[in-house]
Scaffold this motif. Sequence first.
Motif, mmCIF file in Angstrom:
data_model
loop_
_atom_site.group_PDB
_atom_site.id
_atom_site.type_symbol
_atom_site.label_atom_id
_atom_site.label_comp_id
_atom_site.label_asym_id
_atom_site.label_seq_id
_atom_site.Cartn_x
_atom_site.Cartn_y
_atom_site.Cartn_z
ATOM 1 N N UNK A 26 50.381 35.479 39.558
ATOM 2 C CA UNK A 26 50.376 35.179 40.994
ATOM 3 C C UNK A 26 51.633 35.750 41.653
ATOM 4 N N UNK A 27 52.796 35.508 41.040
ATOM 5 C CA UNK A 27 54.038 36.038 41.598
ATOM 6 C C UNK A 27 54.022 37.566 41.629
ATOM 7 N N UNK A 28 53.364 38.166 40.660
ATOM 8 C CA UNK A 28 53.222 39.621 40.656
ATOM 9 C C UNK A 28 52.422 40.077 41.876
ATOM 10 N N UNK A 29 51.337 39.361 42.208
ATOM 11 C CA UNK A 29 50.532 39.744 43.378
ATOM 12 C C UNK A 29 51.320 39.601 44.668
ATOM 13 N N UNK A 30 52.330 38.739 44.674
ATOM 14 C CA UNK A 30 53.165 38.539 45.855
ATOM 15 C C UNK A 30 54.354 39.496 45.888
ATOM 16 N N UNK A 31 54.465 40.360 44.874
ATOM 17 C CA UNK A 31 55.540 41.353 44.857
ATOM 18 C C UNK A 31 56.878 40.820 44.376
ATOM 19 N N UNK A 32 56.889 39.671 43.741
ATOM 20 C CA UNK A 32 58.150 39.082 43.282
ATOM 21 C C UNK A 32 58.628 39.690 41.970
ATOM 22 N N UNK A 33 57.712 40.151 41.163
ATOM 23 C CA UNK A 33 58.027 40.916 39.951
ATOM 24 C C UNK A 33 57.048 42.083 39.891
ATOM 25 N N UNK A 34 57.480 43.162 39.259
ATOM 26 C CA UNK A 34 56.638 44.361 39.186
ATOM 27 C C UNK A 34 56.715 44.936 37.771
ATOM 28 N N UNK A 35 55.821 44.503 36.899
ATOM 29 C CA UNK A 35 55.855 45.025 35.534
ATOM 30 C C UNK A 35 55.381 46.471 35.476
ATOM 31 N N UNK A 36 55.745 47.116 34.398
ATOM 32 C CA UNK A 36 55.202 48.445 34.126
ATOM 33 C C UNK A 36 54.083 48.262 33.102
ATOM 34 N N UNK A 37 53.230 49.234 32.990
ATOM 35 C CA UNK A 37 52.148 49.183 31.999
ATOM 36 C C UNK A 37 52.502 50.122 30.844
ATOM 37 N N UNK A 38 52.293 49.636 29.633
ATOM 38 C CA UNK A 38 52.521 50.500 28.474
ATOM 39 C C UNK A 38 51.305 51.389 28.253
ATOM 40 N N UNK A 39 51.321 52.184 27.180
ATOM 41 C CA UNK A 39 50.207 53.115 26.922
ATOM 42 C C UNK A 39 48.887 52.391 26.733
ATOM 43 N N UNK A 40 48.924 51.147 26.271
ATOM 44 C CA UNK A 40 47.711 50.370 26.079
ATOM 45 C C UNK A 40 47.276 49.630 27.335
ATOM 46 N N UNK A 41 48.031 49.779 28.431
ATOM 47 C CA UNK A 41 47.693 49.127 29.693
ATOM 48 C C UNK A 41 48.206 47.702 29.813
ATOM 49 N N UNK A 42 49.030 47.266 28.874
ATOM 50 C CA UNK A 42 49.567 45.910 28.909
ATOM 51 C C UNK A 42 50.816 45.845 29.778
#
Length: 155
Positions: A26-42
Motif C-alpha cells: 500500500x505504501x508503495x502505491x502511495x509513493x512512499x517507497x519505490x523498490x526495484x525489480x530483480x531479474x525474476x520480477x521480485x
Amino acid sequence: MSRPSQGLTIGDLADRTGLAVSAIRFYETKGLVAPVRNHGGHRRYDRSDIRKLSFVMIAQELGFSLARIAALLKTLPDGRPPTRADWSRMSKEFRTEIDDRIAGLERLSDTLDGCIGCGCLSLDRCGLHNPADTARTLGPGPRYLMADSTTSGKG
C-alpha cells in the motif's frame, strides 16, 4: 535473508519494520517507497526503506496525512540512501509543523478545561458560544477555539 547487494525482500522489510506485507505494498502505491525489480520480477528494497517506513509509521501516529508524509519523503535523494544532513533538512519543516500542532493542542487544552462539563453556564466566556453566528467571518469550524483569542473577539 537476502544478501545486501540484492536488496531486501518485501518479507525482510516486513520483519524489520513490523509492517504487514500488504501495508508495504500500500505504501508503495502511495509513493512512499519505490523498490526495484530483480531479474525474476521480485521487489527488492533498499535498506534505507526501513528508516523511511519507520518515519511513515511515526508521522502517521502523530496525525500527519500520507500525502504530507509523501511530500516530505520526496525531498530525500533518489539513487542513494539519505544522509544525516538529508534527514535534518527534511525534519526542519516537519518540526515546525509539530511545534504548531503542540501549540494548538496546548491552546485547546487551556480553553477546554473550563468548558467540558460546565453545562454552558458561562456562555460569555465559552469558546464555543457564537451568538448570531458572528464567527463565520473568521472561517469555518469552532473559530473561537481554533483562532488566537485576540483576533477572535473572545478572551
